[in-house]
Design a protein around this motif. Structure first.
Motif, PDB file in Angstrom:
ATOM      1  N   LEU A 134      84.645 -23.578 -36.636  1.00 14.24           N
ATOM      2  CA  LEU A 134      85.974 -23.965 -37.904  1.00 14.24           C
ATOM      3  C   LEU A 134      87.123 -24.228 -37.141  1.00 14.24           C
ATOM      4  CD1 LEU A 134      84.925 -21.345 -40.839  1.00 14.24           C
ATOM      5  CD2 LEU A 134      84.354 -24.011 -40.723  1.00 14.24           C
ATOM      6  N   PRO A 141      82.896 -28.729 -42.834  1.00 13.76           N
ATOM      7  CA  PRO A 141      82.327 -27.810 -43.543  1.00 13.76           C
ATOM      8  C   PRO A 141      81.494 -28.093 -44.543  1.00 13.76           C
ATOM      9  CG  PRO A 141      84.615 -27.023 -43.211  1.00 13.76           C
ATOM     10  CD  PRO A 141      84.372 -28.333 -42.766  1.00 13.76           C
ATOM     11  N   SER A 165      86.677 -18.289 -43.176  1.00 10.01           N
ATOM     12  CA  SER A 165      87.660 -18.948 -43.591  1.00 10.01           C
ATOM     13  C   SER A 165      89.081 -17.940 -43.798  1.00 10.01           C
ATOM     14  CB  SER A 165      87.444 -19.889 -44.579  1.00 10.01           C
ATOM     15  OG  SER A 165      86.496 -20.752 -44.368  1.00 10.01           O
TER      16      SER A 165
END
Length: 167
Positions: A134, A141, A165
């Motif tokens: 990420l 995503p 996240s």
């Protein structure tokens, strides 16, 4: 010719010219020639995509479930058997040596596989890999969730994505 130094043996029956450019991933190259249907997966694929600092003790490869797994003594290999219906999902190539490729699962498929196999590979590895993924500029995503849906692990991947996240 091998004994004279003209060729280098990568694995049983797999040779390269000694003056060929050095391979970046010699073990992946050897496995690619020994098992052309196999796909580099899990921790080995995480290493290729720079999503872990772990060094696997064996090259981890996947083969489709009904096929017979290859027998490779060198380099050491660990075989995973994936469903035939989803086996080709997310396959890409990595240049193991100049002009020579090996099949490897892409970053998104690899993250999903590590999440699917977190009971075997470890949750800390899976969450750490997702965290590194990420942070990349090319993270997708949405594609990650699409693969998770195709592979039947949407709920745990979505939950992990939410947790990572939020950090």
């Amino acid at each position: 010719m091998r004994d004279d130094g003209g060729f280098v043996e990568l694995s049983r029956g797999v040779f390269r010219q000694a003056d060929a450019p050095p391979p970046r991933w010699p073990d992946l190259l050897a496995v690619a020639y020994r098992a052309p249907v196999a796909v580099v997966c899990c921790v080995s694929a995480l290493v290729v995509h720079d999503m872990t600092d772990e060094i696997p003790s064996a090259v981890q490869i996947a083969v489709p479930r009904p096929s017979r797994p290859p027998r490779i003594d060198h380099p050491p290999t660990e075989i995973f058997r994936f469903a035939e219906a989803t086996f080709e999902v997310g396959v890409s190539m990595v240049e193991a040596a100049p002009g020579e490729n090996a099949r490897v699962y892409g970053p998104e498929r690899t993250i999903v596989d590590v999440m699917r196999l977190r009971h075997r590979l470890g949750e800390s590895l899976a969450f750490g890999a997702m965290r590194r993924y990420l942070r990349r500029g090319d993270a997708r995503p949405g594609q990650l969730l699409a693969f998770a849906r195709d592979l039947g692990v949407f709920v745990p991947v979505r939950a992990a994505l939410d947790v990572v996240s939020a950090e």
